[in-house]
Design an enzyme around this catalytic site. Sequence first.
Site, PDB file in Angstrom:
ATOM      1  N   ALA A  34      15.883  -0.603   5.817  1.00 51.89           N
ATOM      2  CA  ALA A  34      15.217  -0.421   4.512  1.00 51.89           C
ATOM      3  C   ALA A  34      16.162   0.222   3.492  1.00 51.89           C
ATOM      4  O   ALA A  34      16.167  -0.163   2.321  1.00 51.89           O
ATOM      5  CB  ALA A  34      13.961   0.431   4.673  1.00 51.89           C
ATOM      6  N   ASP A  81       0.918   7.435  -4.769  1.00 48.71           N
ATOM      7  CA  ASP A  81       2.224   7.713  -4.162  1.00 48.71           C
ATOM      8  C   ASP A  81       3.062   8.657  -5.016  1.00 48.71           C
ATOM      9  O   ASP A  81       4.286   8.640  -4.961  1.00 48.71           O
ATOM     10  CB  ASP A  81       2.986   6.406  -3.905  1.00 48.71           C
ATOM     11  CG  ASP A  81       3.349   5.678  -5.192  1.00 48.71           C
ATOM     12  OD1 ASP A  81       2.725   5.972  -6.234  1.00 48.71           O
ATOM     13  OD2 ASP A  81       4.261   4.840  -5.164  1.00 48.71           O
ATOM     14  N   ARG A  95       9.547  13.551  -1.743  1.00 49.50           N
ATOM     15  CA  ARG A  95       9.856  13.563  -3.174  1.00 49.50           C
ATOM     16  C   ARG A  95       8.562  13.440  -3.979  1.00 49.50           C
ATOM     17  O   ARG A  95       7.571  12.898  -3.511  1.00 49.50           O
ATOM     18  CB  ARG A  95      10.798  12.412  -3.544  1.00 49.50           C
ATOM     19  CG  ARG A  95      10.253  10.995  -3.263  1.00 49.50           C
ATOM     20  CD  ARG A  95       9.776  10.317  -4.535  1.00 49.50           C
ATOM     21  NE  ARG A  95       9.149   9.027  -4.335  1.00 49.50           N
ATOM     22  CZ  ARG A  95       7.853   8.837  -4.203  1.00 49.50           C
ATOM     23  NH1 ARG A  95       7.012   9.846  -4.198  1.00 49.50           N
ATOM     24  NH2 ARG A  95       7.344   7.620  -4.075  1.00 49.50           N
ATOM     25  N   VAL A  96       8.617  14.019  -5.174  1.00 50.60           N
ATOM     26  CA  VAL A  96       7.552  13.741  -6.136  1.00 50.60           C
ATOM     27  C   VAL A  96       8.111  12.655  -7.034  1.00 50.60           C
ATOM     28  O   VAL A  96       9.264  12.723  -7.466  1.00 50.60           O
ATOM     29  CB  VAL A  96       7.171  15.004  -6.943  1.00 50.60           C
ATOM     30  CG1 VAL A  96       6.145  14.664  -8.007  1.00 50.60           C
ATOM     31  CG2 VAL A  96       6.628  16.080  -6.023  1.00 50.60           C
ATOM     32  N   LYS A  97       7.307  11.625  -7.255  1.00 51.29           N
ATOM     33  CA  LYS A  97       7.782  10.480  -8.050  1.00 51.29           C
ATOM     34  C   LYS A  97       8.242  10.951  -9.426  1.00 51.29           C
ATOM     35  O   LYS A  97       7.568  11.773 -10.049  1.00 51.29           O
ATOM     36  CB  LYS A  97       6.624   9.475  -8.185  1.00 51.29           C
ATOM     37  CG  LYS A  97       7.039   8.021  -8.260  1.00 51.29           C
ATOM     38  CD  LYS A  97       5.794   7.132  -8.217  1.00 51.29           C
ATOM     39  CE  LYS A  97       6.138   5.677  -8.255  1.00 51.29           C
ATOM     40  NZ  LYS A  97       6.803   5.168  -7.057  1.00 51.29           N
ATOM     41  N   GLU A 135      12.839  12.628  13.745  1.00 54.32           N
ATOM     42  CA  GLU A 135      14.281  12.784  13.549  1.00 54.32           C
ATOM     43  C   GLU A 135      14.562  13.489  12.222  1.00 54.32           C
ATOM     44  O   GLU A 135      15.443  14.321  12.117  1.00 54.32           O
ATOM     45  CB  GLU A 135      14.898  11.367  13.540  1.00 54.32           C
ATOM     46  CG  GLU A 135      16.361  11.279  13.289  1.00 54.32           C
ATOM     47  CD  GLU A 135      17.192  11.570  14.534  1.00 54.32           C
ATOM     48  OE1 GLU A 135      16.621  11.650  15.643  1.00 54.32           O
ATOM     49  OE2 GLU A 135      18.403  11.732  14.370  1.00 54.32           O
ATOM     50  N   GLU A 174       7.173 -10.128   4.247  1.00 57.53           N
ATOM     51  CA  GLU A 174       7.855 -11.417   4.268  1.00 57.53           C
ATOM     52  C   GLU A 174       9.389 -11.259   4.301  1.00 57.53           C
ATOM     53  O   GLU A 174      10.097 -12.001   4.964  1.00 57.53           O
ATOM     54  CB  GLU A 174       7.390 -12.227   3.044  1.00 57.53           C
ATOM     55  CG  GLU A 174       7.898 -13.640   2.938  1.00 57.53           C
ATOM     56  CD  GLU A 174       7.703 -14.479   4.210  1.00 57.53           C
ATOM     57  OE1 GLU A 174       6.664 -14.311   4.887  1.00 57.53           O
ATOM     58  OE2 GLU A 174       8.620 -15.292   4.510  1.00 57.53           O
ATOM     59  N   GLU A 201       1.418   9.928  -0.023  1.00 56.49           N
ATOM     60  CA  GLU A 201       1.793   8.685   0.655  1.00 56.49           C
ATOM     61  C   GLU A 201       2.786   9.017   1.774  1.00 56.49           C
ATOM     62  O   GLU A 201       3.771   9.713   1.539  1.00 56.49           O
ATOM     63  CB  GLU A 201       2.451   7.690  -0.302  1.00 56.49           C
ATOM     64  CG  GLU A 201       2.650   6.342   0.384  1.00 56.49           C
ATOM     65  CD  GLU A 201       3.780   5.496  -0.203  1.00 56.49           C
ATOM     66  OE1 GLU A 201       3.519   4.343  -0.543  1.00 56.49           O
ATOM     67  OE2 GLU A 201       4.923   5.986  -0.296  1.00 56.49           O
TER      68      GLU A 201
HETATM   69  P1  0O2 Z   1       9.729   4.286  -4.435  1.00 55.09           P
HETATM   70  O1  0O2 Z   1      10.844   4.614  -5.336  1.00 55.09           O
HETATM   71  O2  0O2 Z   1      10.192   4.089  -3.010  1.00 55.09           O
HETATM   72  O3  0O2 Z   1       8.582   5.225  -4.532  1.00 55.09           O
HETATM   73  P2  0O2 Z   1       0.930   0.606  -4.387  1.00 55.09           P
HETATM   74  O4  0O2 Z   1       1.595   1.974  -4.271  1.00 55.09           O
HETATM   75  O5  0O2 Z   1      -0.116   0.399  -3.345  1.00 55.09           O
HETATM   76  O6  0O2 Z   1       0.469   0.286  -5.743  1.00 55.09           O
HETATM   77  P3  0O2 Z   1       2.411  -1.288  -2.946  1.00 55.09           P
HETATM   78  O7  0O2 Z   1       3.680  -2.061  -3.223  1.00 55.09           O
HETATM   79  O8  0O2 Z   1       1.219  -2.074  -2.545  1.00 55.09           O
HETATM   80  O9  0O2 Z   1       2.113  -0.384  -4.173  1.00 55.09           O
HETATM   81  O10 0O2 Z   1       2.672  -0.210  -1.829  1.00 55.09           O
HETATM   82  P4  0O2 Z   1       3.342  -0.387  -0.416  1.00 55.09           P
HETATM   83  O11 0O2 Z   1       3.336  -1.796   0.041  1.00 55.09           O
HETATM   84  O12 0O2 Z   1       2.628   0.606   0.450  1.00 55.09           O
HETATM   85  O13 0O2 Z   1       4.880   0.007  -0.660  1.00 55.09           O
HETATM   86  C1  0O2 Z   1       5.247   1.036  -1.490  1.00 55.09           C
HETATM   87  C2  0O2 Z   1       6.572   1.689  -1.085  1.00 55.09           C
HETATM   88  O14 0O2 Z   1       7.055   1.212   0.181  1.00 55.09           O
HETATM   89  C3  0O2 Z   1       7.716   1.383  -2.051  1.00 55.09           C
HETATM   90  O15 0O2 Z   1       7.688   2.347  -3.069  1.00 55.09           O
HETATM   91  C4  0O2 Z   1       8.946   1.533  -1.172  1.00 55.09           C
HETATM   92  O16 0O2 Z   1       9.282   2.907  -0.990  1.00 55.09           O
HETATM   93  C5  0O2 Z   1       8.466   0.999   0.159  1.00 55.09           C
HETATM   94  N1  0O2 Z   1       8.693  -0.446   0.272  1.00 55.09           N
HETATM   95  C6  0O2 Z   1       7.763  -1.428   0.212  1.00 55.09           C
HETATM   96  N2  0O2 Z   1       8.318  -2.624   0.376  1.00 55.09           N
HETATM   97  C7  0O2 Z   1       9.640  -2.430   0.559  1.00 55.09           C
HETATM   98  C8  0O2 Z   1      10.758  -3.320   0.793  1.00 55.09           C
HETATM   99  O17 0O2 Z   1      10.629  -4.522   0.853  1.00 55.09           O
HETATM  100  N3  0O2 Z   1      11.987  -2.731   0.936  1.00 55.09           N
HETATM  101  C9  0O2 Z   1      12.174  -1.390   0.886  1.00 55.09           C
HETATM  102  N4  0O2 Z   1      13.418  -0.920   1.038  1.00 55.09           N
HETATM  103  N5  0O2 Z   1      11.134  -0.528   0.633  1.00 55.09           N
HETATM  104  C10 0O2 Z   1       9.894  -1.036   0.491  1.00 55.09           C
HETATM  105  P5  0O2 Z   1       8.080   1.959  -4.565  1.00 55.09           P
HETATM  106  O18 0O2 Z   1       6.919   2.268  -5.448  1.00 55.09           O
HETATM  107  O19 0O2 Z   1       8.618   0.581  -4.641  1.00 55.09           O
HETATM  108  O20 0O2 Z   1       9.233   2.905  -4.985  1.00 55.09           O
END
Ligand code: 0O2
Length: 245
Positions: A193, A114, A85-87, A80, A155, A181
């Site tokens: 989300a 990521d 984005r680049v962080k 869709e 969770e 990522e």
């Molecule tokens: P942003 O701004 O989105 O980039 P890791 O990268 O492995 O160290 P983690 O937490 O193990 O970190 O990675 P995981 O579980 O793959 O999730 C990373 C990203 O998934 C997050 O990026 C969010 O974009 C998304 N995400 C994970 N959990 C949630 C959630 O509960 N709600 C929402 N809305 N998004 C989620 P960042 O780094 O948080 O930020």
Amino acid sequence: MADILSRIKNKDSELVELVEVVEEESEEQILLPAVNELQTVDAQYRQIMFFYESGIEQITAKLQILNNEFKFCNDRNPIENIKSRVKSLESIVAKMQKKGLPLTVNCMMKSLHDIAGIRVICPFISDVYHVANMLINQKDVEVVRVKDYIKNPKENGYRSLHMIVLVDVYFSDHKSQVPVELQFRTIAMNFWASLEHQLRYKKDRNFTEDMQKELKECSEIISEADTRMQKLANQIPSFMDGDKR
Ligand code: 0O2
């Protein structure tokens, strides 16, 4: 060498030859594309971002081709929307500090997977897996990690299929594997989300347990709707993967 990222952050005030620093610190060289200009902090920062943007472009092109091909064969798009984005530097620094990592470029490139991020929104759950599989079956895409939050939701109710891949990118004089990522999710999962993210990060509001419970229930309702939509789609012959060539 402990605060290279901080110095990049303050790039307006300080110019440092960072290429030497990266080479000095690397055990395993990550080759960056050539930049034919003075290696200021600013140039080095743009060089690193160009490296990750190139990975995003490579994967996005692949996804677009898969989407167009599916449309050609099945008269509908399995994707869709694609967002990338680049962080931002602020987010990179915050994540490294949270993980207790030294703020060096070398550590950033090795530890954060990521920095280049792509979100792929699909209509149906089956599209998520179909598109993801088509992508990772390509020879120049190597899967490093998969987290399936659709089969095993978080969770709080978060659902998505996450993957870290390395994609081959050819620069002028070498090939690099760029980490990207990928987050694959349905339109419904994305709706949840996006709103959850807005609610959770609203600074002036306490995120209470009741609100978390309510959000989790919304996630379950949305998941149920996704499953029902999938059942409808499954009833339409050739809707999911019919070949009209
Ligand atoms: P942003 O701004 O989105 O980039 P890791 O990268 O492995 O160290 P983690 O937490 O193990 O970190 O990675 P995981 O579980 O793959 O999730 C990373 C990203 O998934 C997050 O990026 C969010 O974009 C998304 N995400 C994970 N959990 C949630 C959630 O509960 N709600 C929402 N809305 N998004 C989620 P960042 O780094 O948080 O930020």
